[in-house]
Design a protein around this motif. Structure first.
Motif, PDB file in Angstrom:
ATOM      1  N   GLY A  43       0.789  -1.226   0.000  1.00 28.34           N
ATOM      2  CA  GLY A  43       0.000   0.000   0.000  1.00 28.34           C
ATOM      3  C   GLY A  43       0.818   1.271   0.000  1.00 28.34           C
ATOM      4  N   HIS A  44       1.926   1.297   0.750  1.00 28.26           N
ATOM      5  CA  HIS A  44       2.706   2.528   0.881  1.00 28.26           C
ATOM      6  C   HIS A  44       3.280   3.000  -0.453  1.00 28.26           C
ATOM      7  N   ASN A  45       3.757   2.070  -1.236  1.00 34.60           N
ATOM      8  CA  ASN A  45       4.321   2.422  -2.547  1.00 34.60           C
ATOM      9  C   ASN A  45       3.275   2.321  -3.651  1.00 34.60           C
ATOM     10  N   ASP A  46       2.292   1.455  -3.467  1.00 33.52           N
ATOM     11  CA  ASP A  46       1.239   1.271  -4.476  1.00 33.52           C
ATOM     12  C   ASP A  46       0.457   2.563  -4.693  1.00 33.52           C
ATOM     13  N   GLN A  47       0.272   3.340  -3.615  1.00 37.82           N
ATOM     14  CA  GLN A  47      -0.521   4.557  -3.732  1.00 37.82           C
ATOM     15  C   GLN A  47       0.156   5.615  -4.594  1.00 37.82           C
ATOM     16  N   LYS A  48       1.453   5.428  -4.878  1.00 38.12           N
ATOM     17  CA  LYS A  48       2.181   6.392  -5.710  1.00 38.12           C
ATOM     18  C   LYS A  48       2.113   6.047  -7.191  1.00 38.12           C
ATOM     19  N   GLU A  49       1.593   4.882  -7.533  1.00 34.89           N
ATOM     20  CA  GLU A  49       1.509   4.482  -8.945  1.00 34.89           C
ATOM     21  C   GLU A  49       0.508   5.375  -9.675  1.00 34.89           C
ATOM     22  N   LYS A  50       0.877   5.768 -10.874  1.00 30.75           N
ATOM     23  CA  LYS A  50       0.052   6.678 -11.667  1.00 30.75           C
ATOM     24  C   LYS A  50      -0.378   5.988 -12.960  1.00 30.75           C
ATOM     25  N   GLY A  51      -1.409   6.530 -13.571  1.00 31.91           N
ATOM     26  CA  GLY A  51      -1.876   6.006 -14.851  1.00 31.91           C
ATOM     27  C   GLY A  51      -3.384   5.929 -14.899  1.00 31.91           C
ATOM     28  N   GLU A  52      -3.896   5.798 -16.084  1.00 31.06           N
ATOM     29  CA  GLU A  52      -5.343   5.739 -16.266  1.00 31.06           C
ATOM     30  C   GLU A  52      -5.906   4.476 -15.620  1.00 31.06           C
ATOM     31  N   GLY A  53      -6.896   4.663 -14.772  1.00 27.94           N
ATOM     32  CA  GLY A  53      -7.558   3.539 -14.131  1.00 27.94           C
ATOM     33  C   GLY A  53      -6.813   2.950 -12.948  1.00 27.94           C
ATOM     34  N   VAL A  54      -5.640   3.486 -12.631  1.00 28.25           N
ATOM     35  CA  VAL A  54      -4.850   2.961 -11.511  1.00 28.25           C
ATOM     36  C   VAL A  54      -5.437   3.466 -10.200  1.00 28.25           C
ATOM     37  N   GLY A  55      -5.640   2.565  -9.242  1.00 31.31           N
ATOM     38  CA  GLY A  55      -6.190   2.992  -7.962  1.00 31.31           C
ATOM     39  C   GLY A  55      -6.425   1.832  -7.027  1.00 31.31           C
TER      40      GLY A  55
END
Length: 443
Positions: free
Chosen positions: A264-276
């Motif tokens: 979660g800590h690093n996953d929340q920084k992922e960017k892109g369409e539909g990413v969440g």
């Protein structure tokens, strides 16, 4: 390719021979008579790869001057600083028996394995007293059996003690007087508990950083549970899978083993369409669960541990967005056990308070450690005390939610209430020799 499969065949042949014959490796430390069936280890017994055992990592020891009464405990090796002993071994779960003490004096020892995994936090003996301590430890390599693939290690991991071909034991504390060591393969029915996660879970290799995964082994009964920590700093759930760490878990896993998953800590920084959290993260989490279940393993979802971020009223501000809630929903939808570490750590950090909680995290003045030229104020990564307290939350979560595993918690481990954390001064942790103030990947 032929060479790879020959190496794999020999590797498993050695492992099988070790297990079938229940062969143990026995070492008699210090000056005195050599015990029958034991290899004598003196202050000059330095590890070499050819010999396959010895005092390791450029540490030094000295032997007893007086010879004791019994051959089994008549000598010891010790040092005025931490020292290491290594033994070449194939991947697997092992039982380690360490006898400590001194016929002519006291002893005081803390035992860690590989990269600072807490196995025995402290054992003290009175003059003339000896104690034998046993624990279960996992060692591994990066090979994925039956294939020519490996776990895709990061460059910094190549120097970790977790991924080599040997077991390394660290003897620490004020008087680490070791009489003997015996190492043999664990029973096949030992439950493996795999840990998948990021820098809040990994076996952090250097002081002052620590994580809850490296404290976890000390809470479980010897011969019942082996903790297998494949977490790594900077990982997201997706990158963990991409680096073949999940593949490695599935290769080692047997039916009835557990996999704890905290990201979660690093996953929340992922960017892109539909990413969440409720889209890509949830979908990847579902894939992870299904792969573990295919191997008849037991997935355990863990919500992200909180960061240290207080508002003006002394309450923790949620910095992890929707990721904890996505994990809660996924656990409910797939009928998977959940340890709500996010909620439990909120209560604990608020109970510590804004000032006292600094002692749980890596906050230090400039130059406290090598690689720390300026002040360090890290509100994500733990020092050993904080990692131990978070690990106690996990153990209590096991007690509350995973009853089959809870029966393997040591009887002496007390119930832990998140709103009543241990005092910092009551925690004992003599530092390991490896020190580096460079912040781990991830935040």
């Amino acid at each position: 390719m032929k060479q790879f499969f020959l190496i794999s065949f020999l590797f498993f042949a050695v492992t099988a021979a070790f297990s079938q014959n229940e062969k143990s490796r026995k070492f008699d430390f210090g000056a005195g008579k050599a015990l029958a069936g034991y290899t004598k280890i003196s202050s000059n017994s330095v590890y070499t790869s050819d010999k396959g055992y010895g005092i390791d990592l450029n540490t030094s020891v000295f032997a007893n001057e007086k010879i004791g009464k019994r051959a089994s405990t008549d000598g010891y090796l010790t040092s005025d600083r931490p020292y290491y002993f290594s033994l070449n071994l194939p991947e697997g779960n092992y039982r380690v028996k360490v006898t400590v003490g001194d016929d002519s004096g006291t002893s005081d020892v803390a035992i860690r394995a590989e990269d600072r995994r807490m196995m025995v936090n402290r054992v003290q003996t009175a003059k003339g007293e000896h104690k034998t301590i046993e624990f279960t430890v996992n060692i591994r390599d990066s090979l994925i059996a039956g294939t020519n693939a490996k776990v895709r290690l990061k460059p910094r991991e190549l120097s970790y003690l977790n991924w080599d071909n040997r077991l390394t034991l660290e003897f620490n504390s004020a008087e680490p007087k070791v009489n003997s060591i015996e190492i043999f393969p664990e029973k096949e029915n030992v439950v493996s508990v795999f840990l998948a996660g990021n820098s809040t879970v990994v076996d952090q290799p250097k002081e002052p950083f620590s994580a809850w995964g490296q404290m976890f082994p000390s809470f479980f009964k010897t011969g019942k549970v082996a903790i297998v920590n494949l977490a790594e700093s900077g990982e997201t759930l997706k990158s963990f899978i991409g680096a073949r760490r999940l593949t490695k878990i599935l290769q080692m896993m047997k039916p009835g083993d557990y996999v704890f998953v905290e990201f979660g800590h690093n996953d929340q920084k992922e960017k892109g369409e539909g990413v969440g959290a409720f889209t890509t993260y949830k979908k990847t989490l579902e894939y992870f669960i299904n792969e573990v279940k295919k191997k008849r393993g037991i997935p355990i979802l863990v919500t992200s541990v909180q960061r240290r971020n207080f508002d003006v009223n002394g309450k923790i501000v949620e910095t992890l967005g929707d990721y904890p809630e996505a994990v809660r929903q996924t656990a409910q939808e797939h009928k998977v056990a959940l340890i709500d570490l996010n909620a439990m750590s909120t209560v604990m950090f608020e109970s510590m308070g804004e000032k006292e909680s600094l002692l749980a995290f890596v906050h230090f003045p400039a130059n406290s450690y090598p690689g720390m030229p300026g002040p360090m104020a890290d509100n994500t990564h733990f020092r050993p005390y904080g990692a131990f307290e978070v690990s106690r939350l996990l153990v209590q979560g096991v007690r509350n939610e995973i009853l089959d595993l809870a029966r393997f918690i040591k009887k002496e481990v007390p119930v832990f209430k998140p709103d009543m954390p241990d005092a910092y001064l009551d925690f004992y942790w003599p530092e390991s020799p490896s020190r580096d103030g460079t912040k781990p990947a991830g935040n």
